[in-house]
Design an enzyme around this catalytic site. Structure first.
Site, PDB file in Angstrom:
ATOM      1  N   HIS A 104       0.924   3.335  -0.783  1.00 25.94           N
ATOM      2  CA  HIS A 104       2.072   3.962  -0.110  1.00 25.94           C
ATOM      3  C   HIS A 104       1.877   4.087   1.397  1.00 25.94           C
ATOM      4  CE1 HIS A 104       4.491   5.416  -3.644  1.00 25.94           C
ATOM      5  NE2 HIS A 104       3.373   5.055  -4.232  1.00 25.94           N
TER       6      HIS A 104
ATOM      7  N   ASP B  27       3.193   4.766  10.029  1.00 25.14           N
ATOM      8  CA  ASP B  27       3.671   5.268   8.743  1.00 25.14           C
ATOM      9  C   ASP B  27       3.845   4.089   7.799  1.00 25.14           C
ATOM     10  OD1 ASP B  27       4.615   7.161   6.934  1.00 25.14           O
ATOM     11  OD2 ASP B  27       5.812   8.163   8.472  1.00 25.14           O
TER      12      ASP B  27
HETATM   13  O1  F6P Z   1       2.379   9.208   1.749  1.00 32.30           O
HETATM   14  C1  F6P Z   1       1.255   9.250   0.979  1.00 32.30           C
HETATM   15  C2  F6P Z   1       1.177  10.548   0.187  1.00 32.30           C
HETATM   16  O2  F6P Z   1       0.019  10.563  -0.605  1.00 32.30           O
HETATM   17  C3  F6P Z   1       2.346  10.716  -0.720  1.00 32.30           C
HETATM   18  O3  F6P Z   1       2.201  10.045  -1.900  1.00 32.30           O
HETATM   19  C4  F6P Z   1       2.392  12.194  -0.830  1.00 32.30           C
HETATM   20  O4  F6P Z   1       3.644  12.627  -1.223  1.00 32.30           O
HETATM   21  C5  F6P Z   1       2.067  12.630   0.583  1.00 32.30           C
HETATM   22  O5  F6P Z   1       1.167  11.666   1.046  1.00 32.30           O
HETATM   23  C6  F6P Z   1       1.597  14.076   0.634  1.00 32.30           C
HETATM   24  O6  F6P Z   1       0.238  14.187   0.488  1.00 32.30           O
HETATM   25  P1  F6P Z   1      -0.522  15.336  -0.266  1.00 32.30           P
HETATM   26  O7  F6P Z   1      -0.423  15.025  -1.724  1.00 32.30           O
HETATM   27  O8  F6P Z   1      -1.915  15.242   0.253  1.00 32.30           O
HETATM   28  O9  F6P Z   1       0.145  16.632   0.076  1.00 32.30           O
END
Ligand code: F6P
Length: 476
Positions: free
Chosen positions: A156, A364
């Site tokens: 992602h 990003d």
């Molecule tokens: O964008 C990558 C990501 O891991 C997403 O999958 C997730 O929603 C976001 O970062 C938030 O991260 P965390 O789970 O560390 O709060």
């Protein structure tokens, strides 16, 4: 249709009493599990020192299976290796990476724990889809436990060039372990090209079409699958949300001023300080706008245990104070800065109300705020998206938005002014171009195209041939 096993660090276990706050990952996984029997496996979000068995929540044809992490696991795997090493390096910030081999050990140990716990739920004909940087070595661990299922991985977040990836100590155990998947998906073609170059350096042989490579007797498909949103559903949500009390309250509070909006997790990759400086430059260069606009920055805090996140919090608070102190007046506050998370519907209303959406990360993977901002607009009177050239979304929305380099405050200032002054006809034609693309490339199409490619991977590579090839190679 085979059963689908989805694995990600966080799992959005349905909570009928909780607010609807599903983030991008949850929307994506739900699209993949739509019309399929499936399991969603991952961390419960709880820390526990007890050896609890996995918790299972059943909702119709889906099971949500979660395990707790010990505080050492949480510290070394999540706070440590995932968020202080992989996150900065994959976001091109080698300068912020804090590597220790203890944390790498914790990361590999938790991946092995995930594989142990998941193993007993896997049937031989399941398809497995693993998400994100927390779980790079999971396929290797599952293969070691004898699972020969088709396994796909989707990253992602961005993938930088090999120059940067090679700065990751023991990269073969993490990024290199992606070669144990049948299919690896990235957000953009640029990310896929970077990963291809990395594997070429490790001796991979790419097919002429550059989407398949062979390495150590395994064949892997590598392709870009830009993640998407439920475009039409989101547009409907935004229309309805404009009638809510929340929307009315915010609209009244603007007192006729145009809304400039930013929505980001508090994270250094999002470029919030650069954006605030760009906004300060805008007020400096275009003084006529003073008092006529309001910039609302919605920024829920995240990963607060990681020191770099405490630093960014401090930096943003200081900058907001400086700009408000310098340009504010008794009856006007230029920046409203809010650290709360809002429901999808409330955010949709804010997007639709905004004249300008500022999505200006330093880096990003995709940035779904950009896509949601577009989907939420009123087609008759749409707002304008100001988008960083370093967001994955720029590959798709570059023509309809105003692209900026977030490192250039003067360019940001000029972009905000252009967006505020843009004639209605131009706003409508830009909006239409972007909306058409997002409607045609929505999240259902994304999930189905990934799964179709996973199936194709298996048809292209009968594993038995690979195994035979390996056997002959070993015999010389
Ligand atoms: O964008 C990558 C990501 O891991 C997403 O999958 C997730 O929603 C976001 O970062 C938030 O991260 P965390 O789970 O560390 O709060």
């Amino acid at each position: 249709m085979p059963r689908l096993v989805v694995v990600s660090n966080r799992v959005a276990v349905p909570d009928p009493e909780g607010p609807r706050q599903a983030g991008g990952l949850a929307v994506a996984v739900n699209a993949a599990l739509k019309r399929r029997e499936g399991i969603w496996f991952g961390w419960s979000g709880e820390i526990s020192e007890d050896d609890n068995p996995p918790q299972v929540v059943q909702r119709r044809q889906r099971s949500f299976v979660t395990i707790d992490l010990s505080s050492t696991d949480f510290q070394e795997y999540y706070n440590g290796f995932a968020n202080r090493v992989l996150w900065p390096i994959l976001h091109y910030r080698v300068d912020l990476a804090e590597f220790t081999s203890v944390e790498l050990g914790g990361y590999l140990r938790v991946n092995a724990r995930f594989a142990d716990a998941l193993s007993r739920f896997i049937r031989p004909d399941d398809w497995i889809w693993v998400h994100d940087y927390h779980l790079l070595p999971l396929a290797k661990e599952l293969r070691a436990r004898g699972h020969d299922n088709p396994i796909g991985f989707f990253l992602h977040i961005p993938c930088p060039s090999p120059d940067i990836l090679l700065a990751l100590p023991q990269h073969l155990e993490t990024v290199g372990a992606l070669s144990h998947y049948d299919l690896v998906g990235t957000q953009t073609q640029h990310d896929a090209d970077n990963l291809r170059q990395y594997f070429e350096l490790q001796g991979a042989n790419f097919a002429r079409n550059r989407t398949y490579f062979d390495i150590e007797g395994r064949r892997v498909q590598l392709r870009a699958f830009p993640v998407a949103i439920a475009t039409r559903v989101y547009a409907r949500t935004a229309r309805t949300a404009m009638r809510s009390d929340f929307a009315n309250e915010v609209r009244d509070s603007l007192n006729g001023r145009s809304l400039i909006l930013g929505v980001d997790r508090l994270d250094y990759s999002k470029g919030i300080p650069h954006r605030i400086q760009g906004f300060g430059q805008f007020l400096e260069t275009f003084p006529d706008w003073r008092g006529r606009i309001t910039y609302l920055q919605v920024t829920p805090k995240s990963r607060s245990d990681v020191p770099e996140y405490a630093d960014i919090n401090q930096t943003v608070n200081t900058l907001v104070g400086q700009i408000n102190g310098r340009f504010g007046a008794p009856a006007w506050t230029p920046i409203r800065y809010v650290n709360r998370a809002y429901s999808r519907a409330s955010l949709a209303a804010l997007y639709r109300m905004a004249r300008v959406g500022l999505v200006t990360p330093l880096r990003d993977g995709m940035n779904l705020v950009a896509k949601e901002f577009v989907a939420a607009q009123n087609p008759e009177d749409p707002g304008v998206l100001v988008l960083s050239q370093f967001a994955g979304a720029a590959e798709e929305l570059g023509e309809g938005s105003i692209l900026v380099n977030p490192h250039e405050p003067e360019a940001m200032a000029a972009a905000i002014d252009t967006a505020l002054q843009m004639p209605l006809a131009e706003r409508q034609s830009r909006y239409r171009r972007m909306f058409r693309h997002l409607a045609a490339h929505d999240i259902d199409r994304w999930a189905e195209s990934f799964l179709a490619a996973l199936m194709e991977s298996r048809h292209t590579t009968p594993r038995i041939l690979d195994n035979l090839r390996q056997l002959f190679a070993a015999r010389g």
